[in-house]
Design a protein around this motif. Structure first.
Motif, mmCIF file in Angstrom:
data_model
loop_
_atom_site.group_PDB
_atom_site.id
_atom_site.type_symbol
_atom_site.label_atom_id
_atom_site.label_comp_id
_atom_site.label_asym_id
_atom_site.label_seq_id
_atom_site.Cartn_x
_atom_site.Cartn_y
_atom_site.Cartn_z
ATOM 1 N N ARG A 104 -20.006 -54.581 -27.113
ATOM 2 C CA ARG A 104 -20.664 -55.818 -27.563
ATOM 3 C C ARG A 104 -19.809 -56.670 -28.489
ATOM 4 N N PHE A 105 -18.905 -56.025 -29.244
ATOM 5 C CA PHE A 105 -18.180 -56.795 -30.256
ATOM 6 C C PHE A 105 -16.654 -56.704 -30.165
ATOM 7 N N LEU A 106 -16.117 -55.503 -30.033
ATOM 8 C CA LEU A 106 -14.660 -55.359 -30.160
ATOM 9 C C LEU A 106 -13.925 -55.862 -28.913
ATOM 10 N N VAL A 107 -14.329 -55.370 -27.742
ATOM 11 C CA VAL A 107 -13.641 -55.810 -26.518
ATOM 12 C C VAL A 107 -13.847 -57.319 -26.304
ATOM 13 N N PRO A 108 -15.065 -57.862 -26.489
ATOM 14 C CA PRO A 108 -15.213 -59.323 -26.337
ATOM 15 C C PRO A 108 -14.317 -60.130 -27.294
ATOM 16 N N ARG A 109 -14.122 -59.653 -28.525
ATOM 17 C CA ARG A 109 -13.217 -60.369 -29.456
ATOM 18 C C ARG A 109 -11.794 -60.361 -28.934
ATOM 19 N N LEU A 110 -11.380 -59.186 -28.436
ATOM 20 C CA LEU A 110 -10.025 -59.063 -27.909
ATOM 21 C C LEU A 110 -9.845 -59.982 -26.701
ATOM 22 N N LEU A 111 -10.799 -59.933 -25.777
ATOM 23 C CA LEU A 111 -10.674 -60.741 -24.558
ATOM 24 C C LEU A 111 -10.781 -62.232 -24.884
ATOM 25 N N GLY A 112 -11.608 -62.566 -25.870
ATOM 26 C CA GLY A 112 -11.726 -63.966 -26.296
ATOM 27 C C GLY A 112 -10.400 -64.469 -26.857
ATOM 28 N N HIS A 113 -9.734 -63.632 -27.619
ATOM 29 C CA HIS A 113 -8.428 -64.003 -28.177
ATOM 30 C C HIS A 113 -7.410 -64.222 -27.053
ATOM 31 N N VAL A 114 -7.441 -63.324 -26.069
ATOM 32 C CA VAL A 114 -6.492 -63.458 -24.949
ATOM 33 C C VAL A 114 -6.791 -64.745 -24.180
ATOM 34 N N GLN B 124 -1.517 -57.269 -33.568
ATOM 35 C CA GLN B 124 -2.519 -58.269 -33.991
ATOM 36 C C GLN B 124 -3.932 -57.693 -34.051
ATOM 37 N N ILE B 125 -4.124 -56.526 -33.461
ATOM 38 C CA ILE B 125 -5.506 -56.078 -33.239
ATOM 39 C C ILE B 125 -6.254 -55.777 -34.535
ATOM 40 N N ASP B 126 -5.609 -55.137 -35.491
ATOM 41 C CA ASP B 126 -6.286 -54.804 -36.749
ATOM 42 C C ASP B 126 -6.855 -56.078 -37.394
ATOM 43 N N GLY B 127 -6.056 -57.116 -37.465
ATOM 44 C CA GLY B 127 -6.508 -58.378 -38.059
ATOM 45 C C GLY B 127 -7.586 -59.044 -37.225
ATOM 46 N N LEU B 128 -7.407 -58.991 -35.925
ATOM 47 C CA LEU B 128 -8.353 -59.624 -34.997
ATOM 48 C C LEU B 128 -9.743 -58.989 -35.093
ATOM 49 N N LEU B 129 -9.775 -57.681 -35.328
ATOM 50 C CA LEU B 129 -11.058 -56.958 -35.366
ATOM 51 C C LEU B 129 -11.596 -56.810 -36.790
ATOM 52 N N ALA B 130 -10.840 -57.286 -37.788
ATOM 53 C CA ALA B 130 -11.231 -57.095 -39.195
ATOM 54 C C ALA B 130 -12.605 -57.682 -39.542
ATOM 55 N N PRO B 131 -13.015 -58.821 -38.931
ATOM 56 C CA PRO B 131 -14.359 -59.327 -39.288
ATOM 57 C C PRO B 131 -15.480 -58.351 -38.945
ATOM 58 N N ILE B 132 -15.266 -57.470 -37.989
ATOM 59 C CA ILE B 132 -16.277 -56.444 -37.684
ATOM 60 C C ILE B 132 -16.079 -55.325 -38.704
ATOM 61 N N ILE B 133 -17.127 -55.049 -39.469
ATOM 62 C CA ILE B 133 -17.008 -54.085 -40.567
ATOM 63 C C ILE B 133 -17.041 -52.646 -40.030
ATOM 64 N N GLY B 134 -16.164 -51.825 -40.553
ATOM 65 C CA GLY B 134 -16.206 -50.392 -40.223
ATOM 66 C C GLY B 134 -15.785 -50.105 -38.782
ATOM 67 N N HIS B 135 -16.423 -49.098 -38.166
ATOM 68 C CA HIS B 135 -16.154 -48.734 -36.772
ATOM 69 C C HIS B 135 -14.680 -48.497 -36.504
ATOM 70 N N ARG B 136 -14.065 -47.780 -37.429
ATOM 71 C CA ARG B 136 -12.602 -47.613 -37.351
ATOM 72 C C ARG B 136 -12.174 -46.788 -36.144
ATOM 73 N N MET B 137 -12.981 -45.788 -35.788
ATOM 74 C CA MET B 137 -12.588 -44.957 -34.639
ATOM 75 C C MET B 137 -12.632 -45.766 -33.345
ATOM 76 N N ALA B 138 -13.618 -46.628 -33.228
ATOM 77 C CA ALA B 138 -13.720 -47.486 -32.044
ATOM 78 C C ALA B 138 -12.546 -48.464 -32.010
ATOM 79 N N LYS B 139 -12.229 -49.050 -33.165
ATOM 80 C CA LYS B 139 -11.094 -49.981 -33.235
ATOM 81 C C LYS B 139 -9.788 -49.273 -32.898
ATOM 82 N N ALA B 140 -9.654 -48.051 -33.427
ATOM 83 C CA ALA B 140 -8.417 -47.293 -33.204
ATOM 84 C C ALA B 140 -8.199 -47.051 -31.708
#
Ligand code: NPG
Length: 382
Positions: free
Chosen positions: A78-88, A98-114
């Motif tokens: 719902r949040f991480l992949v759509p942000r990535l694809l939106g950026h692309v 760039q991904i850490d910064g791109l996903l930073a507005p979403i709080i927490g969920h570090r394992m999913a981001k990783a």
């Protein structure tokens, strides 16, 4: 790289035997895996199709940390992949850096981001023919392998399991402990196998500062360290405990970011740090924590989260960095799995060979992966 879309799977892999820690018993590894598909421009600007694999270490239930597999899948979808694809879509491409910064507005969920960062990094590196180890700055081709021994039904059973791992050549033994299963098993292992085996314990946050006296009794057994005795957010209390016991304290759950690592060091809450890429939001943050610890003279080691061969490959690469001066939980695949989804990692003289091929340097065996897959979905730009 340009990204076409992301395949997300949930897999269930049976463990060879149940793994008991202070927070629960696991008989199966449930994990979310990502496959990023896209293309990378070669130096001559010709695009080449690539794919990259990411593994999310969140467990089925939120017992080790607040993250859990279905929650990770939800936030990715719902949040991480759509942000990535939106950026692309907006900019034409994305880099793993760039991904850490791109996903930073979403709080927490570090394992999913990783997991997402790992998949993009794998694809990016496969595209340019560089290994994880080379990219991260590894200085060794092999890493010493430690093994994590779950809580056993009896001391007799524990001695048998530890004896078996020592016979296999493991370079270090880590015993899981909890209140009621601490001094007695540690003493038994020391008495039975002698003072020379590298031995440490992991409490997974099962104690409070009121248990300092019990924990001080472990000082008699010359342990390399005691890992995460107190709760995740007890950083200051770990600093107090460090003044009450002689065994070095290592923090795992508490070190969720570079900032947390800096606090732990400044407060002298730990003398050693366990680095797990999933817990800190990815392999790039893991490397930053390594660099910080190295600059401050804090030894680190690579933690494990019962990874498949994909995560194990990335961990082996990370563990080969120069600041990883203690054996990590990077064990052979057959520590947990009868059948891994990649070619198995095996122990050679107590060491694991760091993969050298492009990206992770290992591939899933698709038939095996499919046999463990319970759900698959395709995420693309809406
Ligand atoms: O070798 O992969 C391994 C397992 C090492 O004990 C281990 N991991 O608390 O560090 C831990 C524990 C763990 C496993 C934590 C799975 C969370 C999930």
């Amino acid at each position: 790289m340009k990204i076409t879309g992301v395949e997300m799977r949930t897999i269930r892999m049976p463990l060879k035997s149940p793994f008991e820690t202070s927070f629960g018993v696991e008989a199966e590894r449930v994990a979310v895996l990502l496959r990023v598909l896209g293309s990378v421009a070669r130096p001559d600007r010709r695009p080449v199709d690539v794919q990259g694999w990411g593994e999310c270490v969140a467990m089925e239930a939120p017992l080790y940390s607040s993250e859990y597999a279905d929650g990770a899948a939800d936030v990715l979808r719902r949040f991480l992949v759509p942000r990535l694809l939106g950026h692309v879509k907006d900019t034409g491409d994305v880099t793993a850096e760039q991904i850490d910064g791109l996903l930073a507005p979403i709080i927490g969920h570090r394992m999913a981001k990783a997991a997402l960062e790992m998949a993009v990094l794998d694809a990016q590196l496969r595209g340019i023919g560089q290994s994880f180890a080379g990219y991260l700055g590894a200085t060794r081709q092999r890493v010493p392998s430690g093994v994590s021994v779950g809580i056993q039904p009896s001391v007799t059973a524990l001695l048998e399991v530890v004896g078996d791992y020592l016979a296999q050549g493991y370079a270090r033994i880590k015993l899981k402990i909890k209140p009621g299963w601490d001094v007695t098993p540690v003493q038994a292992v020391r008495e039975h196998f002698g003072g020379l085996i590298p031995l440490q314990v992991d409490a997974n946050a099962a104690y409070t500062l009121a248990d300092a006296r019990t924990l001080a009794r472990l000082d008699a057994f010359d342990l390399l360290l005691i890992e995460q005795p107190l709760a995740e957010d007890d950083i200051r209390q770990h600093a107090e405990l460090a003044r009450l016991i002689r065994t070095p304290i290592c923090l795992d759950e508490s070190v969720v970011s570079v900032r947390a690592a800096a606090d732990v060091i400044a407060l002298r809450a730990a003398q050693v740090i366990n680095i797990k890429a999933g817990r800190v939001g990815g392999y790039l943050n893991a490397r930053r924590i390594h660099d910080l610890c190295r600059a401050n003279g804090i030894p680190v080691w690579c933690g494990g989260m019962v990874e498949t061969g994909l995560g194990r490959a990335a961990n082996a690469a990370l563990a080969a960095l120069p600041g990883f001066t203690l054996p990590g939980d990077v064990s052979a695949s057959d520590r947990f799995y009868e059948q891994d989804i990649t070619a198995p990692f095996v122990l050679e003289d107590g060491e694991i060979i760091v993969p050298t091929g492009p990206g992770l340097g290992v591939e899933p065996i698709m038939g095996v992966l499919d046999s463990f897959t319970v759900t698959t979905e395709w995420l693309e730009q809406g």
